[in-house]
Each structure stands twice: as structure tokens, then as C-alpha cells.
Scaffold this active site. Structure first.
Site, mmCIF file in Angstrom:
data_model
loop_
_atom_site.group_PDB
_atom_site.id
_atom_site.type_symbol
_atom_site.label_atom_id
_atom_site.label_comp_id
_atom_site.label_asym_id
_atom_site.label_seq_id
_atom_site.Cartn_x
_atom_site.Cartn_y
_atom_site.Cartn_z
ATOM 1 N N TYR A 95 0.827 -1.214 0.000
ATOM 2 C CA TYR A 95 0.000 0.000 0.000
ATOM 3 C C TYR A 95 0.858 1.261 0.000
ATOM 4 O O TYR A 95 1.868 1.345 0.700
ATOM 5 C CB TYR A 95 -0.931 0.016 1.207
ATOM 6 C CG TYR A 95 -2.094 -0.948 1.104
ATOM 7 C CD1 TYR A 95 -2.472 -1.526 -0.104
ATOM 8 C CD2 TYR A 95 -2.848 -1.270 2.230
ATOM 9 C CE1 TYR A 95 -3.545 -2.395 -0.193
ATOM 10 C CE2 TYR A 95 -3.934 -2.144 2.145
ATOM 11 C CZ TYR A 95 -4.269 -2.704 0.938
ATOM 12 O OH TYR A 95 -5.332 -3.572 0.853
ATOM 13 N N SER B 296 -13.832 -2.126 -0.882
ATOM 14 C CA SER B 296 -14.582 -1.332 -1.859
ATOM 15 C C SER B 296 -16.086 -1.477 -1.648
ATOM 16 O O SER B 296 -16.854 -1.634 -2.597
ATOM 17 C CB SER B 296 -14.195 -1.743 -3.292
ATOM 18 O OG SER B 296 -14.532 -0.730 -4.214
#
Length: 298
Positions: A56, A211
Site C-alpha cells: 500500500y 470497496s
């Protein structure tokens, strides 16, 4: 309202029902003090579980989070940390990677975990996930790596991310997995249709959901969208935000999903927590599904 806690599986860890996703931490441009305050505010809301991955922020997010924990070490005792490994990006921080690829070898799992612990400034991870399925993955080798990490006290529990039901079953037959982190939202329904949630419910394992708001697509202005219209109508009916409504719709699934947030704004995380006290009538739940599919159920 505080986020409740939920056991991921029969023998798994207890996490906050809402998980703070840190994949955009490097994009939020928060100072060290602001990062510490964000963690504190999450804890105040009962959001004590934080989701990471080695890649990330182009391999930078875990270091940013770890700097906050180093500055405020008392926070370590109040939170649970999740991380992932198995993807190798081409990056100025990893010059040895000539091509983006997957690596689920024992050597990489062990080395990545050591680096993650150092970056996060902790001695133990609560949960380690394989980030994506690897065509070259050897389930026995992966299980042995997990056992090595557990025996060394470096990782408490293990899971996967983006695995198919069969891939989950294959690794779970060798070592107990406590979650599969998958994409799911009204814009991405495949986990509801391909046996993913059924498999996890069979094993008493709760999925983690990334998401959950469709990467923000649910909020892009589109007056012609039937889904947006239904979400707006039901949000008004329930006196909630659209985001809270969607999180509640997801959490109503009997496989007990734990949604991840993806924002550094505490009001967005507060919306997710508010969904924990919102229960939709069954017909309203199906109104959202119908609008998402574009047709009524068979």
C-alpha cells in the site's frame, strides 16, 4: 454509537465490525500528529481494527502508520493489525522487481512479514492474509510458512484475500483460515453469486469487504441511475446517509461481513459505524438488490 466487535470465525480473533482500511494513507498527506489523532478517533468510535498491506502507498503506508505507533506506543494495546503479502510491484522502493508478479513462496511470506512488523513497529500481527491467488502457489508450502510464523509468535491468525471458494477450501484444509477479504458492493455482486459467501458461511468464517461503496462510484452524480435513486429514497426513509445504508445492506448478509472503510475523514468512518445500528426490512434489502442487478429476482 460504537462499532461492535465480531469473532471472524469459531476460533478466530475478535475484531471491530467496521475495519479502518489504510491503503490510501499515503495519499491523505496527514502529519504525524494527524495520523495519531485519526487512530485515536477511530478507537473512540470502536473502530479498533486497521487493515494494511505491504504494497500500500507504493510500500510506504505501513511505515507512516508505524511512525504514529512509535510516537504513541500506548495505542498498540488498543488496536488489532491486519496486513497482507504476496504481490510484488515494480517500484523505486523495490528495484529488484523487474515485473509486477505474485510470490507466495515461504521465503517471501516470512521475509515480508518480518519487514511488515518492523515497519508497523510491533512484534506481532493479529492477522496475515495472502493478498491475491498466485498461479504458482503451493498450498502445503504456504501452510508451513504460516505455522512457522505462528510458532514464532509473529502472527496470531491467517486468512486470504480475493481467493475463489475452491482456493479458500484448498488452503483451509491445511491450516485454519479466519477470513477471505473480497470485493463486494451493490456494484460488484459476484461474491453473492459464485458461492463465495456460501462457502464462508458453511465454515463459520466472516468475510472482510473491500470497496464496499464501489470505490466512490455510488456517489458520482448520475440522475438516470435507478440504483442511485433507490439508495437516495431508502436513505431518506431510514433517516440515514446513503453510505450508512449501503454498509447496513452489506452487514445484513448472514455470513457476517466486516466492511473496510477507505477514507481518512473521520465523518466517513462515523457513517460506517452508524450502519451497525441500522437494520433494513427484507423487502427494502431486495429493492437495493433489484436496482443493483437491473431486474427482479427470478
Amino acid at each position: 454509537m460504537l462499532s461492535p466487535r465480531l469473532s471472524l470465525s469459531r476460533h478466530g480473533p475478535s475484531f471491530s465490525r467496521i475495519v479502518a482500511g489504510m491503503w490510501r494513507l499515503a495519499d491523505w498527506n496527514l502529519s504525524l500528529a494527524e495520523r495519531i489523532r485519526l487512530i485515536e478517533q477511530c478507537i473512540e468510535l470502536g473502530v479498533t481494527t486497521f487493515d494494511h498491506a505491504d504494497i500500500y502507498g507504493d510500500y510506504q503506508c505501513q511505515q507512516l502508520f508505524g511512525a504514529a505507533l512509535q510516537q504513541a506506543p500506548a495505542l498498540k494495546q488498543q488496536i488489532q493489525l491486519v496486513s497482507k503479502c504476496g504481490i510484488k510491484l515494480t517500484s523505486s522502493h523495490r528495484l529488484e522487481h523487474r515485473i509486477k508478479h505474485y510470490d507466495t513462496s515461504a521465503a517471501h511470506i516470512l521475509a515480508s512479514t518480518e519487514r511488515t512488523l518492523a515497519e508497523l513497529q510491533v512484534e506481532t500481527l493479529d492477522l496475515l492474509l495472502i493478498h491475491r491467488p498466485d498461479p504458482l502457489m503451493d498450498y502445503d508450502e504456504m501452510a508451513r510458512a504460516f505455522e512457522t510464523l505462528r510458532a514464532a509468535g509473529k502472527v496470531r491468525h491467517f486468512g486470504v484475500s480475493n481467493f475463489t471458494p475452491l482456493q479458500f477450501e484448498a488452503l483451509n484444509s491445511r491450516i485454519e483460515l479466519v477470513t477471505n477479504q473480497v470485493e463486494f458492493s451493490p456494484l460488484q455482486l459476484s461474491a453473492l453469486q459464485d458461492g463465495q459467501f456460501d462457502t464462508l458461511q458453511r465454515h463459520g468464517v466472516a468475510p472482510m469487504i473491500w470497496s464496499a461503496l464501489g470505490g466512490g462510484l455510488l456517489f458520482r452524480h448520475n440522475d438516470t441511475s435507478p440504483l442511485q435513486a433507490v439508495l437516495a429514497q431508502l436513505a431518506a426513509q431510514y433517516g440515514s446517509s446513503v453510505a450508512s445504508l449501503v454498509y447496513a445492506w452489506i452487514m445484513q448478509l448472514p455470513c457476517r461481513p466486516l466492511p473496510l472503510t477507505g477514507s481518512g475523514r473521520i465523518e466517513v468512518i462515523r457513517d460506517a459505524v452508524a450502519a451497525c445500528s441500522l437494520s433494513l426490512e427484507r423487502q427494502d434489502w431486495y429493492r437495493i438488490l433489484q436496482a443493483a442487478c437491473g431486474h427482479e429476482v427470478a
